[in-house]
Design a protein around this motif. Structure first.
Motif, PDB file in Angstrom:
ATOM      1  N   HIS A  88       2.726  45.042 -11.218  1.00  0.00           N
ATOM      2  CA  HIS A  88       2.998  43.826 -10.447  1.00  0.00           C
ATOM      3  C   HIS A  88       2.168  43.785  -9.177  1.00  0.00           C
ATOM      4  O   HIS A  88       1.588  42.769  -8.829  1.00  0.00           O
ATOM      5  CB  HIS A  88       4.484  43.769 -10.064  1.00  0.00           C
ATOM      6  N   SER A 111      -1.558  43.110 -10.162  1.00  0.00           N
ATOM      7  CA  SER A 111      -1.754  41.768 -10.727  1.00  0.00           C
ATOM      8  C   SER A 111      -1.550  40.705  -9.662  1.00  0.00           C
ATOM      9  O   SER A 111      -2.298  39.729  -9.591  1.00  0.00           O
ATOM     10  CB  SER A 111      -0.785  41.509 -11.879  1.00  0.00           C
ATOM     11  N   ASN A 112      -0.522  40.866  -8.857  1.00  0.00           N
ATOM     12  CA  ASN A 112      -0.265  39.879  -7.811  1.00  0.00           C
ATOM     13  C   ASN A 112      -1.411  39.828  -6.817  1.00  0.00           C
ATOM     14  O   ASN A 112      -1.832  38.759  -6.387  1.00  0.00           O
ATOM     15  CB  ASN A 112       1.030  40.208  -7.055  1.00  0.00           C
ATOM     16  N   THR A 124       1.441  38.898 -16.131  1.00  0.00           N
ATOM     17  CA  THR A 124       1.615  39.076 -14.686  1.00  0.00           C
ATOM     18  C   THR A 124       0.538  38.326 -13.899  1.00  0.00           C
ATOM     19  O   THR A 124       0.819  37.747 -12.862  1.00  0.00           O
ATOM     20  CB  THR A 124       1.618  40.566 -14.284  1.00  0.00           C
ATOM     21  N   LYS A 166       5.722  49.651 -13.797  1.00  0.00           N
ATOM     22  CA  LYS A 166       5.919  48.198 -13.726  1.00  0.00           C
ATOM     23  C   LYS A 166       5.623  47.696 -12.315  1.00  0.00           C
ATOM     24  O   LYS A 166       4.954  46.670 -12.129  1.00  0.00           O
ATOM     25  CB  LYS A 166       7.357  47.862 -14.124  1.00  0.00           C
ATOM     26  N   TYR A 173       1.480  34.673 -13.976  1.00  0.00           N
ATOM     27  CA  TYR A 173       2.613  34.457 -13.091  1.00  0.00           C
ATOM     28  C   TYR A 173       2.132  34.380 -11.636  1.00  0.00           C
ATOM     29  O   TYR A 173       2.518  33.493 -10.885  1.00  0.00           O
ATOM     30  CB  TYR A 173       3.614  35.601 -13.266  1.00  0.00           C
ATOM     31  N   SER A 174       1.285  35.327 -11.285  1.00  0.00           N
ATOM     32  CA  SER A 174       0.786  35.389  -9.920  1.00  0.00           C
ATOM     33  C   SER A 174      -0.008  34.132  -9.558  1.00  0.00           C
ATOM     34  O   SER A 174       0.164  33.550  -8.493  1.00  0.00           O
ATOM     35  CB  SER A 174      -0.062  36.654  -9.780  1.00  0.00           C
TER      36      SER A 174
END
Lengths: 784, 493
Positions: A294, A297-298, A332, A290, A335-336
């Motif tokens: 993150h 993706s970020n 993700t 996870k 979100y980013s």
């Protein structure tokens, strides 16, 4: 392996890795296939070919009535003709199947003109020899990035709900975007092993403005090292169960809370994997996966946002195997992007992104056919649709999505464009209710279409009494459509937003697929025949009325005519049980004024003013509707000095009047009515095709000729008639000229939703704000 | 506790006792403490006064003896006086030593005026209680970022050659930058556990324009998971020996060569760790560490470039513990920046004392004086200098750099400015030959100074005939200077 000998039961839909392919279902229409293209990626192969499909189409032809005009002769002759249709096939399968698939293709390829196969993708050079040996085709490599961009432009232009945003906790995870008429410029972030960031400015101008080595391969590679899990899908599944906070160092882990003066919240990740530096403990595979997800993706989201800002771009599409319908990565990334752009830029994903490379390679190979000159439409019957890879959802289909996936696109006869009178083409949404977001409505309509299926099958069989295998084909149709409905129940986003229109269109595609091009042809013929006999009488009785009475009678007649609609279940029941149900009875069924939506007074006031320059009329059903409802109304407009353009469907859908039929009807009416006759002669009454074969209406995909006529004639009034065109679609459509939307609600559920009852009337007359002055300031003219 | 350790022993690793009296110098008069506790390192500062002998000359009173200008009288009188000068001490050590250090300070702290210790850094709240208990000082927290920026401004203005560019294959790895009279605007990339990116426009105007969670903590954390190596320095050492191409997927691994139409060379990393996705093989710790280092440095370099372009800034400074004078990280970041800015748009600099910025500023807060009022000079004798952590070079010192590091600064009597007649102050370089870039000249002059040392020692002793311990002190001087010369031979910075 003798793949061709394996005839697999069509009802078997569960195909997992271990079972045999049903290649005849997957590689369709191979006999006429040409222009092959192949895109071999790290794990998936995508094959494309162009082929022609023989289809039955229903044609109507006027009899030669000059010889004898007997009462019993039908108005026109219906014939079934074979027509050849161009279709694009795209198939996606795992690299493991490549040899089997090539064998199957070789055995079925009849067309010997094909000499070349266009190839792209990183794996193209690896499988080059195998392909050349098996297919005896020369492998011609195409630039990967060029193919990708070409493919992307193609789907954005031709598939209306291609792009979507991902919303994790909404009723529907996928929110489809209307395609902006001008698709450029945009930024494409392709996340394969690494990341490529491409700025696309026009069909042929693109630039790789940036990239990153931290991509899908990094997630896979580092993930494999950290968790000993070798499969990409399994890594994603691990990640979806993990807690990144046990591995990542958050702002609050350092500062005890948020870092207010810099606007950093406590939950923000300060350092990815920061906790694993010093803590002497074991971390779970899930948590590490996870945290890794993150981190990657970020990072990609941040880069995307920085490049978008540097190049001043607001449309950013994400694709590549890292995305490929995986809800976890889409979430993700979304979100980013939201975090870094504070909502200024939306992360957009593409329904067919896996096919972009092949589509592009195919287009390169087909350049001499000018594929971009045509409009193409997704064939819902032959395409598998978007699969959600949510781990718990519909495992049967997930397994399938991992192996074979198909996309078929039909070349449309006509080039489709926006109606020039749309107020804002970029915000126009044809459909009134998005069933993928409204669970109750979805349930109802899926049930409704399932209930109606028996009737449709019966009518399909009845439409081809001379063909003995019609019953068998009708059953196949039933099976396929039922299966589509079931898929849509589980994955309402499979073909873009689920709407009543898409359900109707899917049914039409399935009927066509099994050679039922026009199940209503005979019914339409009978009804047209009958209605024509009453035309003169109806016109005569209208002419006896005073001007004001006549206007109202014309509107009521039009609405009553619209009650005759075989497409709506409530009506087809009445019609079938009581064939004597007539025009007058229909009028009595109508709701009394004030109607559910009632702008009649404003319309009447408007009619007292100067005539419209030109009216564009989207017509609905055959028979009483068009002949006794629409034609008298049109006749009155012509008498007022307004030119009229009648737009009807290019090919059949339900009992809607087709352009072909309308031509014959107009001729016949012109023969008995001087007003219509002179209007046709003087070109004040024109017939055009809508370019559509749907019972609904998408004003952003209309025949280019229609758009031209609308512009030339300075059209200042648009009339849309019927439930499919004025309520299921376009109810909220804003036009830049006056518009009239008329329909009778023939569905009790819908009537209920809109606050009315069965046979409630919608009469919506709208004037755009900037046109209001001129119409209110006019000097009333007293009609003679 | 306060054991005096043989002064010649310079190898201090985790297991051996501290020589705290060498590290915490002049503690007796120390006041105005400040501490910066990061995720892994603690930086301590204090102000103290140092008694120093200075030689003064005074004219004899010649008016008394008229005509008494005898030949034998010297022109003026020379006297040795004690003078008190202000000195700033900065010490850096790993968090693991914090308790031992606090104990040592407590035992040696004589000055009782001090009531407060200024604290900053993420760890300040974690160690607050410990500090208050041990030192009986009230912990007063200061905003970390403000301290960081103010500290950076201070060193850029006051320490000549604070910033340098790094070039791996040049004769000298470090190319120092002259202090530019106008230091603003600039972009500061602080790479600690994570990354913070600041745009600094003036002494008081700065903004955190961006950041990233992929920083030093990620290298350390992921590195620890991949290689089972828990120490940051060891990870870097592993990285410097690895081959990233065994783990990374290059452009040529995918396309068989370069991807010409996009201008991507074959050796470019297409996917970090891309090769570890499929084959069932083991990867060496070194290779994984190197690949990780590349991944992180490239990412930071790219982000730095993008933010520099977005904000139209051409000067970019890198600091933070990830840099800390590590040639490997500086090299990869330099490479990354050069890759991403084709047209030489961005100039990047690394900061020597970067890990001290925060503290330096914090410190001046504490002094309640405007640090910019005075000029300060680095005391070369008391500072450990920039350590090259090249794995094979001078391992003795590398071990030390990992544990303790010192910087001392003297307050200068007078404020120093440019000669107003300089034609271009920003390009003015006082020195004619830069020995760090000229190996031959360097060899000659180091030899020269070493040769001359005997004479200097002799002369020093002779200058203080009345002081019996002069000879002993002169030997200490010889020892220290010789050591510095040796250090400079290895690391000419």
């Amino acid at each position: 392996m003798a793949a061709e000998s394996e005839r697999v039961d069509r009802s078997s839909h569960s195909m997992d890795k271990s079972i045999t392919l049903p290649p005849n279902e997957i590689f369709r229409n191979l006999e006429n296939a040409k222009r092959f293209a192949i895109d071999i990626g790290g794990s998936l192969t995508k094959l494309a070919y162009y082929s022609t499909v023989q289809h039955k189409v229903a044609k109507v032809r006027s009899f030669d009535h000059t010889a004898k005009d007997t009462e019993d002769d039908p108005l026109y002759e219906i014939s079934m003709q074979e027509e050849i249709l161009a279709r694009l096939h795209f198939i996606k399968f795992e690299n493991a199947y490549i040899e089997t698939c090539l064998d199957f293709i070789k055995d079925h390829l009849v067309n010997t003109d094909t000499k070349v196969i266009k190839a792209t993708g990183g794996g193209a050079h690896k499988f080059k020899d195998l392909i050349e040996k098996k297919l005896k085709l020369r492998v011609d490599k195409e630039d990967e990035m060029t193919c990708l961009i070409k493919g992307c432009n193609f789907v954005l232009r031709n598939i209306p709900h291609e792009a979507f945003v991902y919303v994790k906790h909404a009723d529907s995870e996928f929110r489809f975007q209307n395609t902006h008429p001008d698709i450029f410029p945009y930024l494409l972030i392709n996340i394969g092993s690494g990341v490529s960031i491409i700025k696309v400015e026009s069909e042929d101008t693109f630039e790789r403005v940036g990239g990153s080595s931290i991509g899908g391969g990094t997630f896979w590679g580092l993930g494999a090292l950290l968790t000993k899990t070798k499969r990409f899908d399994e890594l994603l599944q691990l990640a979806s169960k993990g807690q990144h906070t046990s591995v990542d160092m958050l702002v609050k882990d350092i500062y005890g809370g948020s870092y207010g003066s810099l606007g950093l919240t406590g939950d923000l990740i300060a350092s990815s994997f920061g906790k694993s530096a010093t803590a002497d403990k074991e971390f779970s595979k899930e948590d590490m996966a996870k945290s890794l997800l993150h981190m990657i993706s970020n990072d990609i989201g941040q880069l995307a946002c920085l490049y978008a800002r540097l190049h001043n771009l607001t449309r950013v599409y994400f694709g590549g195997f890292f995305i490929r319908g995986h809800p976890v990565t889409m979430h993700t990334i979304t979100y980013s992007i939201n975090f870094f752009t504070k909502g200024e830029v939306q992360a957009l994903f593409l329904r067919h992104e896996g096919y972009l490379g092949t589509i592009g390679a195919f287009l390169k190979g087909a350049e001499e056919d000018n594929p971009n000159q045509y409009s193409w439409g997704e064939n819902y019957a032959g395409s598998s649709g978007l699969m959600s890879t949510s781990p718990d959802l519909n495992p049967m289909q997930r397994a399938r999505s991992g192996t074979f996936d198909m996309l078929e696109m039909d070349r449309l006869e006509r080039q489709l464009v926006n109606l020039p009178l749309l107020q804002d083409p970029s915000s126009y949404v044809p459909d009134t209710v998005d069933l993928s977001e409204d669970a109750l409505a979805r349930e109802y309509w899926l049930y409704c279409f399932e209930e109606a299926l028996d009737g449709v099958v019966k009518r399909a069989v009845a439409s081809q009494p001379d063909l003995p295998e019609a019953a068998e084909r009708a059953e196949k149709f039933r099976h396929k459509y039922l299966h589509k409905l079931q898929t849509l129940r589980h994955q309402p986003f499979a073909y873009g937003s689920l709407t009543v229109r898409s359900l109707l269109d899917t049914r039409e595609h399935c009927l066509n697929e099994f050679n039922f091009p026009d199940p209503y042809s005979k019914i339409k013929q009978r009804e047209n025949d009958m209605a024509l006999k009453y035309f003169q009488k109806a016109v005569k009785s209208l002419e006896e009325l005073s001007w004001e009475q006549r206007q109202f009678a014309l509107v009521r007649g039009l609405l009553a005519g619209n009650v005759f609609d075989w497409g709506a279940k409530a009506v087809s029941d009445v019609l079938e049980s009581d064939p004597e149900f007539g025009f007058e009875q229909a009028k009595r069924q109508l709701e009394e004024r004030p109607w559910l939506v009632d702008a009649y007074d404003q319309w009447l006031e408007r009619l007292k003013g100067p005539p419209h320059k030109c009216a564009l009329f989207f017509v609905d059903n055959s028979g009483i509707d068009i002949i006794l409802g629409v034609f008298p109304f049109v006749r009155e407009l012509l008498c007022r000095g307004t030119e009229v353009v009648l737009a009807s469907n290019s090919s059949p859908a339900l009992n809607d009047v087709t352009n072909n039929e309308l031509q014959i009807l107009t001729e016949r009416i012109a023969a008995m009515d001087s007003v219509i006759r002179s209007a046709v002669k003087e070109d004040r009454l024109t017939l055009v095709q809508s370019g559509s074969s749907s019972p609904c209406l998408d004003l952003s995909r209309l025949d280019k000729v229609l758009a031209g006529v609308v512009r030339e004639r300075h059209t200042d009034l648009v009339i849309i008639e019927g439930m499919g065109r004025a309520i299921h679609t376009n109810y909220y459509a804003m036009l830049s000229c006056e518009s009239l939307k008329m329909a009778v609600i023939k569905n009790s559920w819908l009537a209920d939703r809109l606050g009315g009852k069965l046979f409630s009337v919608v009469f919506k007359y709208e004037v755009p704000p900037d046109k209001k002055h001129t119409t209110l300031d006019h000097v009333p003219v007293t009609p003679s | 506790q306060a054991t005096s350790v043989d002064r010649s022993s310079h190898s201090m690793d985790k297991s051996i006792t501290l020589p705290p009296d060498e590290i915490f110098r002049n503690l007796e008069n120390a006041k105005r403490f400040a501490i910066d506790i990061g995720g892994s390192l603690t930086k301590l500062a204090y102000y103290s006064t140092v008694q120093h002998k200075v030689a003064k000359v005074r004219s004899f009173d010649h008016t008394a003896k008229v005509g008494g200008e005898t030949e034998g009288d010297p022109l003026y009188e020379i006297s040795m006086q004690e003078e008190v000068s202000a000195r700033l001490h900065f010490i850096k050590f790993e968090n693991a030593y914090i308790e031992t250090c606090l104990d040592f300070i407590k035992d040696h702290l004589v000055n009782t005026d001090t009531k407060v210790i200024k604290a900053t850094g993420g760890g300040a709240h974690k160690f607050k209680d410990l500090i208050e208990k041990k030192l009986k000082l009230r912990v007063d927290k200061e905003d970390e970022m403000t301290c960081l920026i103010k500290g950076c401004n201070f060193v850029l203005r006051n320490i000549t050659h604070e910033a340098f560019v790094y070039a791996k294959h040049a004769d000298s790895e470090f190319r120092f930058q002259n202090t530019h009279p106008d230091i603003f605007p600039y972009l500061l990339i602080n790479i600690g556990s994570g990354v913070s990116i600041f745009k600094v426009e003036s002494e008081d105007t700065f903004e955190r324009v961006g950041g990233s969670s992929i920083g030093g903590g990620t290298f350390w954390g992921l590195g620890a998971l991949l290689t089972k190596t828990k120490r940051f320095d060891e990870l870097l050492q592993l990285a410097s020996k690895g081959q990233h191409t065994n783990v990374d997927m290059l452009v040529k691994d995918i396309y068989g060569g370069s991807y010409g139409s996009l201008g991507l060379t074959g050796d470019l990393i297409a996917s970090s760790f891309g090769k570890s996705a499929t084959p069932d093989k083991e990867f060496s710790k070194e290779d994984m560490a190197k690949s990780l280092l590349h991944m992180i440095s490239n990412d930071i370099g790219q982000l730095a470039c993008l933010y520099a372009r977005l904000h139209n800034l051409t000067r970019v400074y890198f600091g933070g513990f990830f840099i800390r004078g590590h040639p490997v990280t500086m090299h990869t970041i330099t490479y990354s920046i050069n890759f991403f800015t084709k047209a030489n748009f961005v100039r990047i600099f690394f900061l020597m004392g970067s890990s001290f910025f925060c503290l330096i500023h914090c410190y001046f807060f504490l002094l309640y004086l405007d640090p910019n009022q005075y000029s300060w000079g680095e005391n070369y004798a008391g500072s450990s200098g920039l350590m090259s952590t090249s794995p094979d070079l001078n391992p003795m010192q590398r071990a030390r750099s990992g544990t303790f590091d010192m910087l001392e600064m003297d307050r200068l009597e007078r404020q120093l400015v440019n000669l107003p007649l300089l034609q271009d102050p920003s390009s003015y370089i006082p020195d004619t030959v830069d020995l760090s870039e000229d190996a031959l000249a360097r060899e000659y002059w180091l030899y020269c100074f070493e040769e001359a040392l005997d004479g200097v020692v002799k002369r020093a002793v002779a200058s203080q005939p009345d002081l019996p311990e002069a000879a002993e002190r002169a030997e200490k001087f010889r020892h220290k200077y010789q050591h510095k010369l040796q250090t400079l031979r290895h690391q000419p910075l």
